[in-house]
Design an enzyme around this catalytic site. Structure first.
Site, mmCIF file in Angstrom:
data_model
loop_
_atom_site.group_PDB
_atom_site.id
_atom_site.type_symbol
_atom_site.label_atom_id
_atom_site.label_comp_id
_atom_site.label_asym_id
_atom_site.label_seq_id
_atom_site.Cartn_x
_atom_site.Cartn_y
_atom_site.Cartn_z
ATOM 1 N N LYS A 1 12.251 22.140 110.916
ATOM 2 C CA LYS A 1 11.223 22.500 111.822
ATOM 3 C C LYS A 1 9.883 22.162 111.101
ATOM 4 O O LYS A 1 9.897 22.546 109.855
ATOM 5 C CB LYS A 1 11.141 23.661 112.521
ATOM 6 C CG LYS A 1 11.183 24.968 112.032
ATOM 7 C CD LYS A 1 11.481 25.945 112.839
ATOM 8 C CE LYS A 1 11.661 27.132 112.064
ATOM 9 N NZ LYS A 1 11.980 28.166 112.733
ATOM 10 N N TYR B 1 -19.265 31.929 97.854
ATOM 11 C CA TYR B 1 -19.970 32.695 98.855
ATOM 12 C C TYR B 1 -20.057 33.989 99.025
ATOM 13 O O TYR B 1 -18.787 34.538 98.624
ATOM 14 C CB TYR B 1 -19.224 32.043 100.214
ATOM 15 C CG TYR B 1 -19.372 30.445 100.498
ATOM 16 C CD1 TYR B 1 -20.589 29.875 100.534
ATOM 17 C CD2 TYR B 1 -18.302 29.618 100.339
ATOM 18 C CE1 TYR B 1 -20.726 28.454 100.764
ATOM 19 C CE2 TYR B 1 -18.439 28.131 100.473
ATOM 20 C CZ TYR B 1 -19.598 27.799 100.732
ATOM 21 O OH TYR B 1 -19.823 26.252 100.829
HETATM 22 C C1 LIG Z 1 13.219 28.732 111.849
HETATM 23 C C2 LIG Z 1 14.476 29.414 112.337
HETATM 24 C C3 LIG Z 1 15.594 29.502 111.490
HETATM 25 C C4 LIG Z 1 15.466 29.366 109.886
HETATM 26 O O1 LIG Z 1 14.784 30.757 109.573
HETATM 27 P P1 LIG Z 1 14.593 30.987 108.013
HETATM 28 O O2 LIG Z 1 14.219 32.409 107.947
HETATM 29 O O3 LIG Z 1 13.592 30.081 107.504
HETATM 30 O O4 LIG Z 1 15.797 30.699 107.427
HETATM 31 C C5 LIG Z 1 16.842 29.829 112.017
HETATM 32 N N1 LIG Z 1 16.855 29.814 113.146
HETATM 33 C C6 LIG Z 1 16.049 29.363 114.214
HETATM 34 C C7 LIG Z 1 16.353 29.856 115.606
HETATM 35 C C8 LIG Z 1 14.784 29.482 113.741
HETATM 36 O O5 LIG Z 1 13.726 29.254 114.886
#
Ligand SMILES: *Cc1c(COP(=O)(O)O)cnc(C)c1O
Length: 365
Positions: A39, A262
Site C-alpha cells: 500500500k 529560518y
Molecule cells: C499496513 C498493514 C500491514 C503491514 O504492516 P507493517 O507494520 O508495515 O508490517 C498489515 N496488515 C494490515 C491490515 C495493514 O493495514
C-alpha cells in the site's frame, strides 16, 4: 533517459535485490505464506516497480489500500492475487468483482452488495471475513459472529475464503498483543475451527517477528520488506532498500555569530564551514528533525545538520573536512537508518518512507 544524467537535487536509490532478500527473510521468519503489503506506493518505494520485482517470488497476495492501487498493480501485468486491506467504497465494488480482487468484509451491508454484484457479473467472489480483535479500525467484533457467518454463508455468490484481523500494538505491548491473538484463536474456534478457512491471517511485521501464531497460515509483512525491523533489538538480518540522497550545492565558511536558516535557531560560535545540501521537507525529509541532532553522511562520515530544514535545502556543519560542492550526501540509507531519522522527527519510519514526495526521483538498481 538516465535520470542522473541531469542530476535531480534529491533522489532515492531502491535496491531491488535487497527487497527480494527481505521478502524471503519475512517468509522464513513467518514460517508460512505471505501477503506482501505494498500500500501507499509500496511504502514510497514505487508500487509498480516493487510489485513487478516481487511478482516472481512465491507470494499469496499483494495487500493494497484501495482500488486505485489494485488497478496499478494489475495494469502493470502482475497476476498475483490482490487483497484490499480496508473497507471499500460502494463505488469501488463493481470493479473489485469484475477483476476478481479480494476484499475483506466488515459489515453485512458490504457483503450483500458484493453478493449482488457477483450475481450480476455471473461469478462467485472470494472474500475474507475481517474481525476486530482490538484494533478498532474495521471488521466484525466477536459478539454474534457465528450467526453472522451463517448469514454470509447464505449468500450464494460469496465464498468466505479467509479470516483476518489486525494487531494494534505488536511493536509496543506484548501483553495486549497476546490477548489479541488469544481472541483471534477463540473466534476461529467459535466458527468451526481454523480448518473452516483457507486463509487465516493476523500478523504485520512486528507480529510475525515477535510471536508464535499457531492458528495462522498467512502473514502480512509491510515495513520489514523495506528493510526496517519494527521490533527494536530483534536479530533478523534485513537489508536496506531505500537510500535517500542529495548533493552538496555550496560550501562556505561563516564567521562566528552568524545565524543559520529560518528563525536563526542556530548561531555559529566560531568560524564554521557550512555545506548547503539540495534536499528539504519539499522532498519529504522531515522538518521536525530540526534541532534534534539529525546528521547527514558525506564522504564516509556523519556531519550534524544545523538550523531548520527548509523546503529545498538544508545546512550541514562540515568544519575540518574536505567536503566539497557536488559531494553525494546520504540522508538515510545503510549508514543512517531511517528509523533514526524518524525518531528525531518524533514519528515512525512508515511515515517518513511514505512521505518522500514525487519530486524525489526513484532510481532502481
Ligand atoms: C499496513 C498493514 C500491514 C503491514 O504492516 P507493517 O507494520 O508495515 O508490517 C498489515 N496488515 C494490515 C491490515 C495493514 O493495514
Amino acid at each position: 533517459m538516465n535520470p542522473l544524467a541531469s542530476p535531480p537535487r534529491a533522489w532515492a536509490e531502491i535496491d531491488v535485490s535487497a527487497l527480494r532478500h527481505n521478502l524471503r527473510a519475512a517468509r522464513d521468519a513467518a514460517g508460512c505464506q505471505v501477503m506482501a503489503v505494498v500500500k501507499a506506493g509500496a511504502y514510497g518505494h514505487g508500487l509498480e516497480q516493487v510489485a513487478t520485482a516481487l511478482a516472481a517470488e512465491d507470494i499469496a497476495f499483494f495487500g493494497v489500500a484501495n482500488v486505485g492501487e489494485a488497478r496499478r498493480i494489475a495494469d502493470a501485468g502482475v497476476s498475483t492475487r490482490i487483497y484490499l486491506l480496508g473497507a471499500t467504497w460502494s463505488e469501488e465494488r463493481a470493479e473489485i468483482v469484475a477483476r476478481d480482487w479480494t476484499p475483506c468484509i466488515s459489515s453485512l451491508d458490504e457483503a450483500r452488495h458484493f453478493d449482488d454484484l457477483a450475481r450480476a457479473h455471473g461469478s462467485r467472489l472470494k472474500v475474507h471475513l475481517s474481525v476486530d480483535t482490538g484494533m478498532g479500525r474495521g471488521g466484525f467484533v466477536a459478539e454474534g459472529l457465528p450467526e453472522i457467518l451463517q448469514q454470509l454463508e447464505g449468500m450464494p455468490n460469496l465464498e468466505i475464503e479467509g479470516i483476518g484481523s489486525h494487531l494494534s500494538s505488536a511493536d509496543e505491548d506484548e501483553e495486549f498483543t497476546r490477548k489479541q491473538m488469544a481472541k483471534y484463536a477463540a473466534i476461529l474456534a467459535s466458527l468451526g475451527g481454523p480448518e473452516r478457512f483457507v486463509w487465516r491471517h493476523l500478523s504485520n511485521s512486528a507480529g510475525l517477528l515477535g510471536y508464535e501464531r499457531e492458528s495462522c497460515n498467512l502473514a502480512r509483512p509491510g515495513l520489514m520488506l523495506y528493510g526496517i525491523c519494527p521490533l527494536p533489538g530483534h536479530s533478523i538480518a534485513l537489508k536496506n532498500v531505500m537510500s535517500l540522497k542529495s548533493r552538496v550545492t555550496l560550501v562556505r565558511t561563516l564567521p562566528a555569530g552568524h545565524g543559520v536558516s529560518y528563525g536563526k535557531t542556530f548561531v555559529t560560535t566560531k568560524p564554521t564551514r557550512v555545506a548547503t545540501v539540495g534536499i528539504g521537507y519539499g522532498d519529504g525529509y522531515p522538518r521536525h528533525v530540526s534541532g534534534h541532532g539529525a546528521e547527514a553522511f558525506i564522504r564516509g562520515k556523519r556531519y550534524p545538520l544545523i538550523g531548520r530544514v527548509t523546503m529545498d535545502q538544508i545546512m550541514v556543519d562540515v568544519t575540518d573536512s574536505e567536503v566539497a560542492e557536488g559531494d553525494e550526501v546520504e540522508m538515510f540509507g545503510p549508514n543512517i537508518r531511517v528509523d533514526e531519522v524518524a525518531a528525531k522527527a518524533d514519528t515512525i519510519a512508515w511515515e517518513i518512507l511514505t512521505g518522500i514526495t514525487p519530486r524525489v526521483v526513484r532510481v532502481y538498481a
